[in-house]
Write an enzyme that holds these catalytic residues in place. Structure first.
Site, PDB file in Angstrom:
ATOM      1  N   HIS A 232       0.797  -1.441   0.061  1.00 26.76           N
ATOM      2  CA  HIS A 232       0.148   0.054  -0.079  1.00 26.76           C
ATOM      3  C   HIS A 232       0.830   1.211   0.139  1.00 26.76           C
ATOM      4  O   HIS A 232       1.868   1.225   0.892  1.00 26.76           O
ATOM      5  CB  HIS A 232      -0.776   0.061   1.157  1.00 26.76           C
ATOM      6  CG  HIS A 232      -2.041   0.930   1.265  1.00 26.76           C
ATOM      7  ND1 HIS A 232      -1.732   2.350   1.232  1.00 26.76           N
ATOM      8  CD2 HIS A 232      -3.035   1.096   1.000  1.00 26.76           C
ATOM      9  CE1 HIS A 232      -2.858   3.061   1.350  1.00 26.76           C
ATOM     10  NE2 HIS A 232      -3.882   2.062   1.100  1.00 26.76           N
ATOM     11  N   CYS A 270      -3.659   2.252  -4.373  1.00 25.86           N
ATOM     12  CA  CYS A 270      -4.666   3.091  -3.676  1.00 25.86           C
ATOM     13  C   CYS A 270      -4.890   4.383  -4.548  1.00 25.86           C
ATOM     14  O   CYS A 270      -3.944   5.519  -4.499  1.00 25.86           O
ATOM     15  CB  CYS A 270      -4.365   3.158  -2.378  1.00 25.86           C
ATOM     16  SG  CYS A 270      -5.483   4.219  -1.299  1.00 25.86           S
ATOM     17  N   HIS A 297      -7.579  -0.031  -4.092  1.00 24.33           N
ATOM     18  CA  HIS A 297      -8.561   0.765  -3.399  1.00 24.33           C
ATOM     19  C   HIS A 297      -9.172   2.048  -4.249  1.00 24.33           C
ATOM     20  O   HIS A 297      -8.189   2.650  -4.476  1.00 24.33           O
ATOM     21  CB  HIS A 297      -7.846   1.487  -2.009  1.00 24.33           C
ATOM     22  CG  HIS A 297      -7.397   0.574  -1.099  1.00 24.33           C
ATOM     23  ND1 HIS A 297      -6.499   0.700  -0.112  1.00 24.33           N
ATOM     24  CD2 HIS A 297      -7.621  -0.758  -0.872  1.00 24.33           C
ATOM     25  CE1 HIS A 297      -6.257  -0.250   0.793  1.00 24.33           C
ATOM     26  NE2 HIS A 297      -7.023  -1.211   0.174  1.00 24.33           N
ATOM     27  N   ASP A 350     -13.446   2.974  -0.483  1.00 27.70           N
ATOM     28  CA  ASP A 350     -12.766   3.024   0.434  1.00 27.70           C
ATOM     29  C   ASP A 350     -13.100   4.461   0.998  1.00 27.70           C
ATOM     30  O   ASP A 350     -13.567   5.253   0.287  1.00 27.70           O
ATOM     31  CB  ASP A 350     -11.299   3.043   0.334  1.00 27.70           C
ATOM     32  CG  ASP A 350     -10.163   2.796   1.380  1.00 27.70           C
ATOM     33  OD1 ASP A 350     -10.746   2.604   2.558  1.00 27.70           O
ATOM     34  OD2 ASP A 350      -8.999   3.048   1.400  1.00 27.70           O
ATOM     35  N   HIS A 351     -13.153   4.822   2.362  1.00 27.50           N
ATOM     36  CA  HIS A 351     -13.301   5.815   3.054  1.00 27.50           C
ATOM     37  C   HIS A 351     -14.618   6.623   2.437  1.00 27.50           C
ATOM     38  O   HIS A 351     -14.546   7.775   2.101  1.00 27.50           O
ATOM     39  CB  HIS A 351     -12.176   6.680   2.898  1.00 27.50           C
ATOM     40  CG  HIS A 351     -10.865   6.198   3.590  1.00 27.50           C
ATOM     41  ND1 HIS A 351      -9.751   7.080   3.402  1.00 27.50           N
ATOM     42  CD2 HIS A 351     -10.447   5.138   4.154  1.00 27.50           C
ATOM     43  CE1 HIS A 351      -8.786   6.273   4.151  1.00 27.50           C
ATOM     44  NE2 HIS A 351      -9.202   5.101   4.512  1.00 27.50           N
ATOM     45  N   TYR A 367     -15.105   4.308   7.294  1.00 31.39           N
ATOM     46  CA  TYR A 367     -15.688   2.706   7.014  1.00 31.39           C
ATOM     47  C   TYR A 367     -17.155   2.993   7.493  1.00 31.39           C
ATOM     48  O   TYR A 367     -17.548   1.855   8.117  1.00 31.39           O
ATOM     49  CB  TYR A 367     -14.886   1.811   7.754  1.00 31.39           C
ATOM     50  CG  TYR A 367     -13.376   1.690   7.367  1.00 31.39           C
ATOM     51  CD1 TYR A 367     -13.233   1.056   6.015  1.00 31.39           C
ATOM     52  CD2 TYR A 367     -12.091   2.426   7.732  1.00 31.39           C
ATOM     53  CE1 TYR A 367     -11.932   1.195   5.427  1.00 31.39           C
ATOM     54  CE2 TYR A 367     -11.095   2.272   7.525  1.00 31.39           C
ATOM     55  CZ  TYR A 367     -10.974   1.754   6.108  1.00 31.39           C
ATOM     56  OH  TYR A 367      -9.631   1.647   5.545  1.00 31.39           O
TER      57      TYR A 367
END
Length: 391
Positions: A232, A270, A297, A350-351, A367
């Site tokens: 990542h 990501c 991601h 994500d997020h 999340y």
């Protein structure tokens, strides 16, 4: 792409049944109850896998096996912790779990300065380098901290600190040092300052050497057990607390992939992390490194100023999700043409924002349930449309 969802285990306030309702088929999780430097055993892995499969889902990705500070800083515990990491890979291989995400950020994992930044689309995560510098220089009072910031940033941080309420200072410390979801740390100020001393003589070259030595140990084990690793990127993708970060740019990716040339030495691409730097060309990067992308991601950010960004809606922000999705579908086609069976690259939203109508108010920051469901639905629409056009 395989649609996946990050789940923090039985204590996650979002049950697996709700994940299925959101449209995901794969789960991204880890055995967070096991501390870094301890090998995961077959029984614990089987128990978690059984929970997931009982809900009609697949354990698609491990995120993450913690890479301890002993490994990154190469302290005397290095051999023990590396061997534990390798034993965990072997156990995951026996369980048929084939994708592992990890990171190599020293001390602090992904970092934000605000966990509930108000937008018209809900509450978002945000990072502000001025707030971060105010904490680093004037609250933490790290030795030499002032020299790590540009003069304008330091002046703005000093001015902001002068009017900063005590509650905000405490909030910043809690957010930055207490650890965010998935992080393998939670420090008080004294312990954090002590740990920084472990990295006193570690610059960029030294951290890169640590990563290279780590890869030389773990990639052969991953190959033997049919596992694809995905590192990542740094989040944010620039140094924090004077510590080097080495997975932030296109050049960084090339260096780490060259350090051990193997399909098992791959990327977690990501979009939000790389997208937090204005000089990263996301479309160019995702196509250049597509053969080594093992996990995705998909999230989006908007940059307000250098070092200041917030998590935007999945189809807003600076990343063109249509172009990025098309690049991944092209890569999956290429893999099919090679005769591979593992062509579906796992992707997770994500997020997500915390929306006012979300019934799950106690989800981990970033999340939320409805915010990620919304993101997964939007991304699924893009993928479905692109797939239909290509047929």
């Amino acid at each position: 792409m395989e649609k996946t969802w990050r789940w923090f285990g039985p204590k996650d306030p979002i049950p697996l049944a709700h994940v299925s309702e959101a449209g995901a088929t794969g789960i991204v999780t880890a055995l967070h109850q096991i501390p870094g430097g301890t090998a995961w055993d077959d029984a614990a892995i089987a128990e978690r896998k059984g929970l997931i499969e009982a809900a009609g889902l697949r354990w698609s990705v491990v995120e993450s096996i913690p890479v301890t500070n002993a490994i990154k800083a190469r302290t005397e515990e290095w051999r023990h912790d590396v061997d534990a990491w390798k034993d965990t890979l072997r156990a995951l291989g026996r369980a048929g779990i084939d994708t592992v995400c990890y990171n190599f950020m020293p001390i602090v994992d992904w970092t934000r300065t605000d966990l509930a930044w108000p937008l018209t689309s809900g509450l978002a995560l945000r990072f502000d380098i001025v707030d971060f510098a105010a904490y680093d220089v004037f609250v933490l009072q790290r030795d030499g901290a002032g020299g790590d910031y540009e003069a304008a940033t330091l002046a703005d941080a000093e001015a902001r600190f002068a009017t900063m309420p005590d509650a905000r200072k405490e909030e910043l410390e809690r957010i930055i040092l207490a650890g965010l979801p998935g992080s393998d740390f939670a420090y008080d100020r004294a312990k954090f300052l002590d740990l920084l001393k472990v990295y006193d003589r570690m610059g960029r070259d030294e951290l890169l050497q640590s990563l290279t030595e780590f890869l030389e140990e773990v990639v052969p084990v991953a190959e033997e057990n049919g596992i694809r690793l995905g590192i990542h990127p740094d989040d944010p993708p620039f140094p924090l607390f004077g510590l080097p970060r080495i997975v932030s740019t296109e050049s960084d990716i090339g260096t780490l992939l060259d350090a051990y040339d193997s399909p098992s030495n791959g990327l977690t691409f990501c979009v939000g992390s790389y997208g937090s730097r204005a000089d990263n060309d996301l479309n160019e990067m995702i196509r250049a490194f597509a053969p080594r992308i093992n996990f995705l991601h998909f999230r989006n950010v908007t940059i307000d100023a250098p070092g200041v960004f917030y998590e935007d809606e999945h189809l807003a922000g600076r990343a063109d999700m249509v172009s990025l999705s098309a690049a991944i579908l092209d890569e999956e086609d290429r893999r099919r043409e090679e005769g591979r069976t593992d062509t579906a690259i796992p992707m997770r939203p994500d997020h997500g924002h915390l929306l006012a109508g979300d019934p799950v108010r106690n989800a981990n920051p970033g999340y939320s349930y409805v915010g990620r469901l919304k993101g997964l639905a939007e991304l699924s629409g893009i993928i479905h449309t692109l797939t239909a056009i290509r047929q």
